[in-house]
Design a protein around this motif. Structure first.
Motif, PDB file in Angstrom:
ATOM      1  N   VAL A 140       0.684  -1.197  -0.006  1.00 45.23           N
ATOM      2  CA  VAL A 140       0.148  -0.119  -0.019  1.00 45.23           C
ATOM      3  C   VAL A 140       0.782   1.393  -0.058  1.00 45.23           C
ATOM      4  CG1 VAL A 140      -1.895   1.027   1.262  1.00 45.23           C
ATOM      5  CG2 VAL A 140      -1.877  -1.214   1.119  1.00 45.23           C
ATOM      6  N   PHE A 141       1.708   1.255   0.861  1.00 52.00           N
ATOM      7  CA  PHE A 141       2.549   2.377   0.968  1.00 52.00           C
ATOM      8  C   PHE A 141       3.771   2.731  -0.176  1.00 52.00           C
ATOM      9  CE2 PHE A 141       5.927   4.682   3.425  1.00 52.00           C
ATOM     10  CZ  PHE A 141       5.413   5.803   3.745  1.00 52.00           C
ATOM     11  N   ALA A 142       4.706   1.718  -0.264  1.00 50.66           N
ATOM     12  CA  ALA A 142       5.624   1.787  -1.205  1.00 50.66           C
ATOM     13  C   ALA A 142       5.268   2.237  -2.572  1.00 50.66           C
ATOM     14  CB  ALA A 142       6.659   0.722  -1.406  1.00 50.66           C
ATOM     15  N   PRO A 143       4.135   1.629  -3.041  1.00 54.56           N
ATOM     16  CA  PRO A 143       3.935   1.923  -4.694  1.00 54.56           C
ATOM     17  C   PRO A 143       3.305   3.369  -4.565  1.00 54.56           C
ATOM     18  CG  PRO A 143       2.809  -0.092  -3.891  1.00 54.56           C
ATOM     19  CD  PRO A 143       3.296   0.479  -2.621  1.00 54.56           C
ATOM     20  N   ARG A 144       2.652   4.006  -3.700  1.00 51.88           N
ATOM     21  CA  ARG A 144       2.300   5.294  -3.648  1.00 51.88           C
ATOM     22  C   ARG A 144       3.463   6.311  -3.448  1.00 51.88           C
ATOM     23  NH1 ARG A 144      -1.752   2.327  -2.142  1.00 51.88           N
ATOM     24  NH2 ARG A 144      -4.021   3.090  -2.722  1.00 51.88           N
ATOM     25  N   VAL A 145       4.553   6.021  -2.628  1.00 54.32           N
ATOM     26  CA  VAL A 145       5.695   6.854  -2.499  1.00 54.32           C
ATOM     27  C   VAL A 145       6.389   6.769  -3.716  1.00 54.32           C
ATOM     28  CG1 VAL A 145       7.684   6.900  -1.312  1.00 54.32           C
ATOM     29  CG2 VAL A 145       5.789   6.483   0.098  1.00 54.32           C
ATOM     30  N   LEU A 146       6.510   5.633  -4.585  1.00 58.67           N
ATOM     31  CA  LEU A 146       7.241   5.751  -5.826  1.00 58.67           C
ATOM     32  C   LEU A 146       6.426   5.961  -7.006  1.00 58.67           C
ATOM     33  CD1 LEU A 146       9.450   2.504  -4.726  1.00 58.67           C
ATOM     34  CD2 LEU A 146       9.876   4.792  -4.550  1.00 58.67           C
ATOM     35  N   ALA A 147       5.061   6.600  -6.947  1.00 57.42           N
ATOM     36  CA  ALA A 147       4.190   6.591  -7.954  1.00 57.42           C
ATOM     37  C   ALA A 147       4.600   7.361  -8.958  1.00 57.42           C
ATOM     38  CB  ALA A 147       2.850   6.969  -7.475  1.00 57.42           C
ATOM     39  N   ARG A 148       5.496   8.449  -9.051  1.00 55.53           N
ATOM     40  CA  ARG A 148       5.751   9.251  -9.961  1.00 55.53           C
ATOM     41  C   ARG A 148       6.734   8.741 -11.086  1.00 55.53           C
ATOM     42  NH1 ARG A 148       8.510  13.244  -6.467  1.00 55.53           N
ATOM     43  NH2 ARG A 148      10.639  12.551  -7.445  1.00 55.53           N
ATOM     44  N   GLY A 149       7.221   7.503 -10.619  1.00 59.84           N
ATOM     45  CA  GLY A 149       8.014   6.648 -11.733  1.00 59.84           C
ATOM     46  C   GLY A 149       9.485   7.110 -11.954  1.00 59.84           C
ATOM     47  N   ASP A 150      10.065   8.158 -11.465  1.00 57.97           N
ATOM     48  CA  ASP A 150      11.538   8.493 -11.687  1.00 57.97           C
ATOM     49  C   ASP A 150      12.309   7.861 -10.729  1.00 57.97           C
ATOM     50  OD1 ASP A 150       9.796  10.300  -9.952  1.00 57.97           O
ATOM     51  OD2 ASP A 150      11.695  11.862 -10.448  1.00 57.97           O
ATOM     52  N   LEU A 151      11.713   7.392  -9.715  1.00 55.89           N
ATOM     53  CA  LEU A 151      12.756   6.793  -8.587  1.00 55.89           C
ATOM     54  C   LEU A 151      12.262   5.454  -8.314  1.00 55.89           C
ATOM     55  CD1 LEU A 151      12.305   9.805  -6.145  1.00 55.89           C
ATOM     56  CD2 LEU A 151      14.407   9.369  -7.697  1.00 55.89           C
ATOM     57  N   GLY A 152      13.229   4.566  -7.968  1.00 54.98           N
ATOM     58  CA  GLY A 152      13.008   3.055  -7.559  1.00 54.98           C
ATOM     59  C   GLY A 152      13.210   3.081  -6.126  1.00 54.98           C
ATOM     60  N   ALA A 153      13.060   1.694  -5.877  1.00 54.77           N
ATOM     61  CA  ALA A 153      13.353   1.201  -4.373  1.00 54.77           C
ATOM     62  C   ALA A 153      14.954   1.442  -4.101  1.00 54.77           C
ATOM     63  CB  ALA A 153      12.778  -0.411  -4.357  1.00 54.77           C
ATOM     64  N   ASP A 154      15.908   1.584  -4.843  1.00 57.46           N
ATOM     65  CA  ASP A 154      17.124   1.940  -4.443  1.00 57.46           C
ATOM     66  C   ASP A 154      17.516   3.322  -4.326  1.00 57.46           C
ATOM     67  OD1 ASP A 154      17.873  -0.939  -4.515  1.00 57.46           O
ATOM     68  OD2 ASP A 154      18.444  -0.633  -6.772  1.00 57.46           O
ATOM     69  N   ASP A 155      16.667   4.345  -4.866  1.00 53.79           N
ATOM     70  CA  ASP A 155      16.807   5.640  -4.924  1.00 53.79           C
ATOM     71  C   ASP A 155      16.043   6.177  -3.464  1.00 53.79           C
ATOM     72  OD1 ASP A 155      17.917   5.830  -7.457  1.00 53.79           O
ATOM     73  OD2 ASP A 155      15.908   5.406  -8.209  1.00 53.79           O
ATOM     74  N   VAL A 156      15.023   5.455  -3.177  1.00 55.02           N
ATOM     75  CA  VAL A 156      13.941   5.851  -2.103  1.00 55.02           C
ATOM     76  C   VAL A 156      13.895   4.859  -1.168  1.00 55.02           C
ATOM     77  CG1 VAL A 156      11.932   6.889  -0.917  1.00 55.02           C
ATOM     78  CG2 VAL A 156      12.679   7.858  -3.114  1.00 55.02           C
ATOM     79  N   LEU A 157      15.009   4.770   0.083  1.00 55.45           N
ATOM     80  CA  LEU A 157      14.772   3.805   0.871  1.00 55.45           C
ATOM     81  C   LEU A 157      13.487   3.844   1.687  1.00 55.45           C
ATOM     82  CD1 LEU A 157      18.551   3.805   2.013  1.00 55.45           C
ATOM     83  CD2 LEU A 157      17.382   2.402   0.274  1.00 55.45           C
TER      84      LEU A 157
END
Ligand SMILES: NC(=O)c1ccc[n+]([C@@H]2O[C@H](COP(=O)([O-])OP(=O)(O)OC[C@H]3O[C@@H](n4cnc5c(N)ncnc54)[C@H](O)[C@@H]3O)[C@@H](O)[C@H]2O)c1
Length: 433
Positions: A140-157
């Motif tokens: 629920v949380f991570a997909p929304r935090v990364l929704a913009r699409g320009d950042l991945g799980a390695d960019d935003v911890l």
């Protein structure tokens, strides 16, 4: 599980945004500010922001002096979400209530994650602290935090760290309560460990976010189930003529394998009655079967206020009085002692039952000047007022043993009292639940 106690010397100068400035978020923000973080408390409630920036705390455990010291150290509150773009670390402490249907209401977690997603920059550590079911951070949380699409799980911890704050606890606060962390990646776990390690004595590394989420739910489900155990036992013990309180005191002398829980008027607050439901709902939704221990505990603890009402009825009946028209005084209507928080307080369903039976209800609480279900003002402004109210009532019920209550005086002046906390001296007129 790995326990870390070392500090990261570089992190405490980072910019931190704590989202949600309530019972959890504000103490965390102030503690981090005292350590040297540049802290902004992001809070959509503008009245709260104005009060905090004016130096007025709305949280029991935080004095205006502490808030003032944090402000001097750089803390400020804001409703402007662009502060998130400047953050090195974002911690989310928003409410996770139950929906009207009794399931999880993650609306505020979703909104917070979407707001972060609009502003977050690469290199940021984002931690969810709100209590929720296992899988929320990932699904629920991570997909929304990364929704913009320009950042991945390695960019935003992204990590989860359960909140363990115990409002009103004079011994354990933010600094000395061990903190569990679990990231969506090993790097996120290490970053979260380093962050909390700068201002919390002990940080415990979970295998991942789901284990950290589950740790909180085990803690609260454990309490819920054990409170239900004694709340069920107290009913048949009374019928059998056994003093369960005395039996628990005896059992407590065993130095291993036992932890004492005591009966009460029901469970309240935002954790014990709510969090286990998140877990049982998740199990049912995902796997199709019931978490029976939680369902049983809910049934028993939800029935506790009705049991208290039945005991009040019996005490009146013994004196030849009906509940209808009886002057019933409730002492302490918050969900726990020495705080003002009334969320999910068992005093509400108890009052509703007694009022539906026609009682003339009064209450005294040093922390609650007015009480909506009852629609009146507290008689508490001094010990003499409580004494007078006791003399004026037919029966009293001690629901919370606030330190401001003079227990000896209450026991002396009540004509008859039901002690739901087992704290009053055993003098004539005092009846334990
Ligand atoms: N209060 C406790 O004792 C306690 C203990 C452990 C865990 N928790 C958990 O911590 C979480 C927060 O609880 P709390 O008691 O601090 O709640 P609270 O209601 O005291 O504070 C939450 C704050 O979040 C704000 N908020 C709502 N939506 C927001 C958003 N989108 N962005 C930023 N802020 C937002 C609210 O306005 C409110 O001020 C919950 O999940 C709760 O279950 C609470």
């Amino acid at each position: 599980m790995v326990v870390h106690e070392e500090l990261d010397p570089h992190m405490s100068s980072s910019r931190l945004v704590v989202m949600g400035q309530g019972y959890v978020g504000l103490p965390l923000a102030l503690r981090a500010a005292a350590t040297g973080f540049a802290v902004t408390g992001y809070e959509p409630n503008t009245a709260t922001v104005e009060a905090l920036n004016a130096g007025t705390s709305h949280i029991d455990d935080i004095s205006d002096e502490e808030l003032g010291a944090a402000k001097r150290a750089g803390y400020s509150a804001s409703s402007d979400p662009t502060v998130l773009a400047e953050a090195d670390v974002i911690v989310v402490c928003v409410p996770t209530p139950l929906s009207d249907a009794g399931g999880p209401d993650l609306t505020m977690v979703e909104t917070a994650a979407e707001t972060i997603g609009q502003h977050v920059q690469a290199g940021c550590l984002v931690i969810l602290e709100s209590t929720t079911y296992p899988g929320t951070t990932e699904e629920v949380f991570a997909p929304r935090v990364l929704a913009r699409g320009d950042l991945g799980a390695d960019d935003v911890l992204i990590a989860f760290s359960p909140e363990r704050i115990d409002p009103g606890n004079p011994t354990y606060g933010v600094k000395n309560t061990p903190k569990v962390v679990g990231g969506l990646t090993p790097a996120a776990t290490v970053a979260a460990k380093n962050f909390y390690g700068t201002f919390i004595d002990t940080v415990v590394e979970a295998k991942g976010a789901k284990e950290a989420e589950m740790a909180k739910l085990i803690e609260n489900t454990f309490r819920h189930v054990n409170i239900a155990l004694v709340n069920e036992m107290v009913r048949f013990s009374d019928d059998l003529g056994i003093d369960l309180w005395d039996a628990i005191n005896c059992a407590e002398t065993k130095p291993f394998g036992f932890m004492a829980f005591r009966p009460g008027p029901g469970v309240g607050g935002h954790c014990i009655p709510v969090d286990p439901s998140y877990l049982s709902h998740r199990v049912k939704a995902k796997l199709g079967y019931a978490f029976r221990m939680v369902e049983m505990a809910e049934e028993i603890n939800d029935a506790a206020p009705t049991y208290v009402a039945s005991r009040v009825w019996r005490l009146l009946n013994d004196r030849g009085l009906a509940v209808r028209g009886a002057r019933i005084l409730l002492l302490g209507v918050t969900y726990k002692a020495d705080i003002a928080d009334r969320r999910e307080s068992p005093a509400d369903p108890l009052a509703a039952t007694l009022l539906s039976w026609g009682a003339d209800l009064r209450y005294a609480d040093p922390f609650v000047p007015s009480w909506a279900p009852h629609g009146s003002e507290s008689v508490f402004s001094s010990a003499e007022d409580v004494e007078k109210a006791l003399k004026d009532c037919d029966v009293a019920v001690l629901l919370q043993s606030h330190a401001k209550f003079d227990l000896a005086s209450i026991a002396e002046h009540a004509p008859v009292i039901l002690d739901t906390r087992g704290v009053l001296p055993p003098v004539p007129g005092v009846n334990r639940l």
